[in-house]
Write a protein that holds these residues in place. Structure first.
Motif, PDB file in Angstrom:
ATOM      1  N   UNK A 107       0.774  -1.241   0.000  1.00  0.00           N
ATOM      2  CA  UNK A 107       0.000   0.000   0.000  1.00  0.00           C
ATOM      3  C   UNK A 107       0.810   1.298   0.000  1.00  0.00           C
ATOM      4  N   UNK A 108       1.971   1.371   0.635  1.00  0.00           N
ATOM      5  CA  UNK A 108       2.665   2.667   0.654  1.00  0.00           C
ATOM      6  C   UNK A 108       2.838   3.291  -0.727  1.00  0.00           C
ATOM      7  N   UNK A 109       3.248   2.510  -1.709  1.00  0.00           N
ATOM      8  CA  UNK A 109       3.439   3.057  -3.056  1.00  0.00           C
ATOM      9  C   UNK A 109       2.108   3.481  -3.665  1.00  0.00           C
ATOM     10  N   UNK A 110       1.056   2.702  -3.411  1.00  0.00           N
ATOM     11  CA  UNK A 110      -0.265   3.036  -3.957  1.00  0.00           C
ATOM     12  C   UNK A 110      -0.820   4.311  -3.338  1.00  0.00           C
ATOM     13  N   UNK A 111      -0.608   4.468  -2.033  1.00  0.00           N
ATOM     14  CA  UNK A 111      -1.073   5.679  -1.369  1.00  0.00           C
ATOM     15  C   UNK A 111      -0.320   6.893  -1.892  1.00  0.00           C
ATOM     16  N   UNK A 112       0.974   6.731  -2.149  1.00  0.00           N
ATOM     17  CA  UNK A 112       1.740   7.814  -2.747  1.00  0.00           C
ATOM     18  C   UNK A 112       1.214   8.184  -4.129  1.00  0.00           C
ATOM     19  N   UNK A 113       0.882   7.174  -4.921  1.00  0.00           N
ATOM     20  CA  UNK A 113       0.325   7.422  -6.250  1.00  0.00           C
ATOM     21  C   UNK A 113      -1.026   8.114  -6.158  1.00  0.00           C
ATOM     22  N   UNK A 114      -1.856   7.694  -5.203  1.00  0.00           N
ATOM     23  CA  UNK A 114      -3.178   8.304  -5.030  1.00  0.00           C
ATOM     24  C   UNK A 114      -3.042   9.776  -4.646  1.00  0.00           C
ATOM     25  N   UNK A 115      -2.101  10.086  -3.781  1.00  0.00           N
ATOM     26  CA  UNK A 115      -1.896  11.475  -3.363  1.00  0.00           C
ATOM     27  C   UNK A 115      -1.433  12.339  -4.530  1.00  0.00           C
ATOM     28  N   UNK A 116      -0.626  11.757  -5.416  1.00  0.00           N
ATOM     29  CA  UNK A 116      -0.186  12.520  -6.597  1.00  0.00           C
ATOM     30  C   UNK A 116      -1.345  12.763  -7.560  1.00  0.00           C
ATOM     31  N   UNK A 117      -2.230  11.767  -7.685  1.00  0.00           N
ATOM     32  CA  UNK A 117      -3.373  11.913  -8.586  1.00  0.00           C
ATOM     33  C   UNK A 117      -4.387  12.922  -8.055  1.00  0.00           C
ATOM     34  N   UNK A 118      -4.564  12.949  -6.728  1.00  0.00           N
ATOM     35  CA  UNK A 118      -5.584  13.801  -6.108  1.00  0.00           C
ATOM     36  C   UNK A 118      -4.937  14.609  -4.980  1.00  0.00           C
ATOM     37  N   UNK A 119      -4.369  15.754  -5.314  1.00  0.00           N
ATOM     38  CA  UNK A 119      -3.645  16.550  -4.306  1.00  0.00           C
ATOM     39  C   UNK A 119      -4.533  16.977  -3.132  1.00  0.00           C
ATOM     40  N   UNK A 120      -5.824  17.064  -3.338  1.00  0.00           N
ATOM     41  CA  UNK A 120      -6.721  17.475  -2.259  1.00  0.00           C
ATOM     42  C   UNK A 120      -7.115  16.339  -1.341  1.00  0.00           C
ATOM     43  N   UNK A 121      -6.672  15.130  -1.657  1.00  0.00           N
ATOM     44  CA  UNK A 121      -7.012  13.961  -0.836  1.00  0.00           C
ATOM     45  C   UNK A 121      -5.903  13.684   0.168  1.00  0.00           C
ATOM     46  N   UNK A 122      -6.311  13.157   1.308  1.00  0.00           N
ATOM     47  CA  UNK A 122      -5.344  12.830   2.361  1.00  0.00           C
ATOM     48  C   UNK A 122      -5.597  11.405   2.843  1.00  0.00           C
ATOM     49  N   UNK A 123      -5.016  10.409   2.177  1.00  0.00           N
ATOM     50  CA  UNK A 123      -5.191   9.024   2.633  1.00  0.00           C
ATOM     51  C   UNK A 123      -4.306   8.719   3.825  1.00  0.00           C
ATOM     52  N   UNK A 124      -4.884   8.149   4.868  1.00  0.00           N
ATOM     53  CA  UNK A 124      -4.134   7.744   6.055  1.00  0.00           C
ATOM     54  C   UNK A 124      -4.167   6.228   6.159  1.00  0.00           C
ATOM     55  N   UNK A 182     -12.768   6.747  -5.787  1.00  0.00           N
ATOM     56  CA  UNK A 182     -11.507   6.971  -6.499  1.00  0.00           C
ATOM     57  C   UNK A 182     -10.421   6.022  -5.999  1.00  0.00           C
ATOM     58  N   UNK A 183     -10.381   5.786  -4.685  1.00  0.00           N
ATOM     59  CA  UNK A 183      -9.353   4.881  -4.156  1.00  0.00           C
ATOM     60  C   UNK A 183      -9.633   3.439  -4.576  1.00  0.00           C
ATOM     61  N   UNK A 184     -10.907   3.044  -4.550  1.00  0.00           N
ATOM     62  CA  UNK A 184     -11.263   1.693  -4.991  1.00  0.00           C
ATOM     63  C   UNK A 184     -10.921   1.501  -6.467  1.00  0.00           C
ATOM     64  N   UNK A 185     -11.106   2.555  -7.264  1.00  0.00           N
ATOM     65  CA  UNK A 185     -10.765   2.475  -8.685  1.00  0.00           C
ATOM     66  C   UNK A 185      -9.266   2.259  -8.875  1.00  0.00           C
ATOM     67  N   UNK A 186      -8.461   2.911  -8.032  1.00  0.00           N
ATOM     68  CA  UNK A 186      -7.016   2.709  -8.112  1.00  0.00           C
ATOM     69  C   UNK A 186      -6.651   1.278  -7.744  1.00  0.00           C
ATOM     70  N   UNK A 187      -7.292   0.733  -6.710  1.00  0.00           N
ATOM     71  CA  UNK A 187      -7.027  -0.659  -6.322  1.00  0.00           C
ATOM     72  C   UNK A 187      -7.403  -1.613  -7.442  1.00  0.00           C
ATOM     73  N   UNK A 188      -8.507  -1.345  -8.119  1.00  0.00           N
ATOM     74  CA  UNK A 188      -8.939  -2.220  -9.210  1.00  0.00           C
ATOM     75  C   UNK A 188      -7.934  -2.210 -10.359  1.00  0.00           C
ATOM     76  N   UNK A 189      -7.229  -1.102 -10.540  1.00  0.00           N
ATOM     77  CA  UNK A 189      -6.193  -1.044 -11.585  1.00  0.00           C
ATOM     78  C   UNK A 189      -5.028  -1.956 -11.274  1.00  0.00           C
ATOM     79  N   UNK A 190      -4.903  -2.331  -9.980  1.00  0.00           N
ATOM     80  CA  UNK A 190      -3.788  -3.170  -9.536  1.00  0.00           C
ATOM     81  C   UNK A 190      -4.200  -4.641  -9.423  1.00  0.00           C
ATOM     82  N   UNK A 191      -5.373  -4.985  -9.926  1.00  0.00           N
ATOM     83  CA  UNK A 191      -5.818  -6.366  -9.860  1.00  0.00           C
ATOM     84  C   UNK A 191      -4.871  -7.273 -10.616  1.00  0.00           C
TER      85      UNK A 191
END
Length: 296
Positions: free
Chosen positions: A108-125, A285-294
């Motif tokens: 997950x760390x790399x995916x969370x980093x990617x999500x933050x780059x895609x959506x600067x207004x999002x804050x995944x913890x 949006x986060x679930x969509x990113x996870x689905x890309x990693x299926x």
């Protein structure tokens, strides 16, 4: 009396964690800021809300009565915030993701980093625990979604297959099995096993696989972290069983050796969510990113 939402949020987090240190880390505040907020809340309350026991903070009777009321207020405020965030149309806000240990540390760390780059207004913890703890967090609403590597425990949740994974048996280079490269059921039954604690996804998959294979075994040492298991096995203390993704580097370097066995140690990683729960733009949006990693 002028109690603030921030004070209630800090009170709730300390009540759950039982420590200022852990609560401050999760809230991204200094320990002094957390302590000051608690002191002010207790001043406004007119009496203590916690019993101090060393570094531990335990709710007293007034604190236990306040906690569900505070959680109810915070839940209502979060729903209002989520509604306002969603109305903008862009995924923004805080998303709390729970993951069992292997997923949380290695995927997950790399995916969370990617999500933050895609959506600067999002804050995944990210919060890491064993599989059962993550499911309980999703069910209670403390986590927005979870990713686990074991078996589903709570039927109240929806579990969606995400990725395939494989557990491998590992030994140190001085272990007799290292030169053999494989183990029979009889060898597995007599092994000195070093495993994760009860409740972890890895432990459950291992136990289920051994039961299906009809192999009895004894766990000699329980450790709460994969890295500790690898070090103990490397030191020659016994045989381990962990995810391939966590140990591939050590296998490639020859620090640890993989041992084949007749036991099926394949498993499926799962996404767990609440049933019939509203899915915000942020969660979608986060679930969509996870689905890309299926990779199923």
């Amino acid at each position: 009396m002028a109690i603030t939402l921030r004070q209630l949020e800090i009170f709730e987090k300390v009540a759950v964690c039982g420590q200022v240190t852990q609560a401050s880390g999760q809230l991204l505040l200094t320990q002094s800021a957390v302590s000051m907020a608690l002191a002010e809340l207790e001043r406004l309350a007119g009496a203590p809300l916690f019993e101090r026991s060393g570094r531990r903070l335990l709710l007293n009777d007034r604190g236990r009565q306040l906690l569900p009321e505070a959680q109810d207020v915070l839940a209502r405020v979060r729903k209002i915030e989520q509604f306002l965030e969603d109305s903008v149309g862009t995924p923004v806000g805080t998303l709390i993701v729970g993951a069992s240990t292997t997923i949380g540390n290695y995927l997950l760390p790399a995916m969370i980093g990617e999500f933050s780059r895609l959506y600067p207004g999002a804050k995944p913890l990210l919060q890491v625990g064993n599989a059962l703890q993550i499911e309980q967090g999703v069910e209670s609403g403390e986590l927005d979604l979870g990713l686990i590597e074991g078996l589903q425990h709570l039927p109240s949740l929806t579990a969606t297959p995400w990725r395939r994974d494989e557990l491998v048996l590992i030994v140190g280079k001085e272990h007799p099995w290292a030169s053999l490269g494989r183990a029979t059921p009889e060898m597995l039954a007599s092994a000195t096993w070093i495993m994760r604690e009860k409740g972890s996804g890895t432990r459950e998959v291992f136990e289920t696989a051994m039961e299906r294979a009809g192999v009895s075994y004894v766990v000699a040492l329980e450790l709460g972290h994969t890295e500790a298991i690898k070090k103990a096995v490397e030191a020659g203390l016994g045989v381990g069983c962990i995810s391939r993704m966590t140990v591939q580097r050590e296998l490639d370097q020859g620090w640890l050796f993989e041992v084949a066995s007749p036991v099926d140690l394949q498993r499926t990683l799962l996404i767990v969510t609440r049933k019939n729960d509203y899915r915000s733009a942020l969660l979608k949006a986060f679930l969509a990113l996870l689905e890309c990693k299926l990779d199923l």
